[in-house]
Design a protein around this motif. Structure first.
Motif, short mmCIF file in Angstrom:
data_model
loop_
_atom_site.label_atom_id
_atom_site.label_comp_id
_atom_site.label_asym_id
_atom_site.label_seq_id
_atom_site.Cartn_x
_atom_site.Cartn_y
_atom_site.Cartn_z
N ASP A 10 0.86 -1.18 0.00
CA ASP A 10 0.00 0.00 0.00
C ASP A 10 0.90 1.23 0.00
OD1 ASP A 10 -3.13 0.66 0.73
OD2 ASP A 10 -1.77 2.23 1.39
N LEU A 15 -1.40 2.81 6.83
CA LEU A 15 -2.30 1.68 6.63
C LEU A 15 -1.54 0.36 6.81
CD1 LEU A 15 -5.21 1.30 4.25
CD2 LEU A 15 -3.52 -0.53 4.28
N ASP A 56 -2.95 -2.99 -2.60
CA ASP A 56 -3.69 -1.76 -2.89
C ASP A 56 -3.79 -1.59 -4.41
OD1 ASP A 56 -4.91 0.70 -2.73
OD2 ASP A 56 -3.05 1.80 -2.33
N LEU A 83 -7.12 -4.41 -1.91
CA LEU A 83 -7.65 -3.33 -1.09
C LEU A 83 -7.97 -2.15 -2.00
CD1 LEU A 83 -5.24 -3.14 2.00
CD2 LEU A 83 -7.52 -4.15 1.91
N SER A 84 -9.07 -1.48 -1.74
CA SER A 84 -9.40 -0.32 -2.55
C SER A 84 -10.31 0.63 -1.78
CB SER A 84 -10.09 -0.74 -3.85
OG SER A 84 -10.44 0.40 -4.62
N SER A 85 -10.18 1.90 -2.09
CA SER A 85 -11.09 2.90 -1.53
C SER A 85 -12.42 2.89 -2.26
CB SER A 85 -10.47 4.29 -1.61
OG SER A 85 -9.25 4.34 -0.89
N LYS A 106 -11.15 -0.42 1.86
CA LYS A 106 -10.19 0.00 2.89
C LYS A 106 -10.87 0.39 4.20
CE LYS A 106 -6.20 1.51 0.19
NZ LYS A 106 -5.24 2.62 -0.06
N LYS A 107 -12.07 0.94 4.09
CA LYS A 107 -12.76 1.41 5.29
C LYS A 107 -13.08 0.29 6.27
CE LYS A 107 -17.23 1.35 2.89
NZ LYS A 107 -18.35 2.17 2.41
N ALA A 109 -11.14 -2.74 6.21
CA ALA A 109 -10.03 -3.70 6.12
C ALA A 109 -9.62 -4.22 7.49
CB ALA A 109 -8.84 -3.05 5.43
#
Length: 219
Positions: A10, A15, A56, A83-85, A106-107, A109
């Motif tokens: 990432d 993070l 990420d 992982l992604s926003s 991500k929120k 994770a």
């Protein structure tokens, strides 16, 4: 006990540190390195190994999509949790096609990362509940008629004719009683077929069937 080796990639060190802190209390998981960009990921895996890569999507130099494409091109069978926003279904479908085994926003994770690692390590796919809901919604909205799916597709290649019939009705959101009436079989038989489908396709539930369908270009 053999530990699951995890590499974290990432572009935010904070993070990475947060995930490492969560995993540090897990006796069966060991973090074996981290990368801040996609180029470092590829360089690390050129001479090292990990059971799971937490990746990420948006990273400098080489992004997560390009990393997955490189693995695919070079025949590297690496288990990857993306992982992604963003939790756009088009993005999820794209990373599934090129080899991802799981997808986490991500929120959430920190809350789900341990479960995701354990599931993916055991050759299962993992998606958080919000993402499952989106995938299932996309599946049912786009499926005008599952009868239109070619019988020779890979989706049906390992299924019996009766399992295929049950699957069609499951994807139309029939419950077990409704399926038993439609196919003139007992609810116990329906449940047996449902379990066989889940085992054959290595998914957990009907949402898993939808995810499998998306991965195999059925929807």
């Amino acid at each position: 006990m053999r530990k699951i080796k995890v590499h974290i990639a990432d572009d935010h060190q904070l993070l990475i540190d947060g995930i490492e802190a969560v995993l540090s209390s897990e006796e069966n998981i060991e973090v074996v390195g981290s990368s801040l960009n996609g180029e470092d990921v590829l360089n690390w895996f050129a001479s090292n190994e990990a059971d799971i890569l937490i990746l990420d999507i948006n990273m400098p130099k080489i992004d997560g999509i390009a990393v997955l494409q490189s693995f695919l091109k070079n025949g590297i069978q690496q288990k990857v949790i993306v992982l992604s926003s963003y939790d756009d279904t088009k993005l999820i479908k794209e990373v599934l096609k090129i080899g991802a085994s799981g997808f986490l926003a991500k929120k959430c994770a920190g809350e789900h990362i341990v479960e995701a690692i354990n599931d993916v390590y055991c050759d299962k796919q993992y998606f958080s509940e919000s993402i499952k809901d989106k995938l299932l919604s996309t599946f049912t909205n786009n499926l005008s008629s599952i009868d239109e799916i070619p019988k020779g597709s890979s989706f049906f290649s390992s299924l019996t004719p009766r399992e295929t019939d049950v699957l069609k009705l499951i994807c139309k959101q029939f419950n077990s009683k409704e399926i038993s009436i439609a196919l003139h079989i007992s609810t116990n038989t329906v449940e047996t077929h449902r379990k066989n489908l889940i085992n054959k396709l290595k998914v957990k539930n009907v949402v898993g069937l939808a995810i499998y369908a998306m991965k195999n270009n059925i929807v």
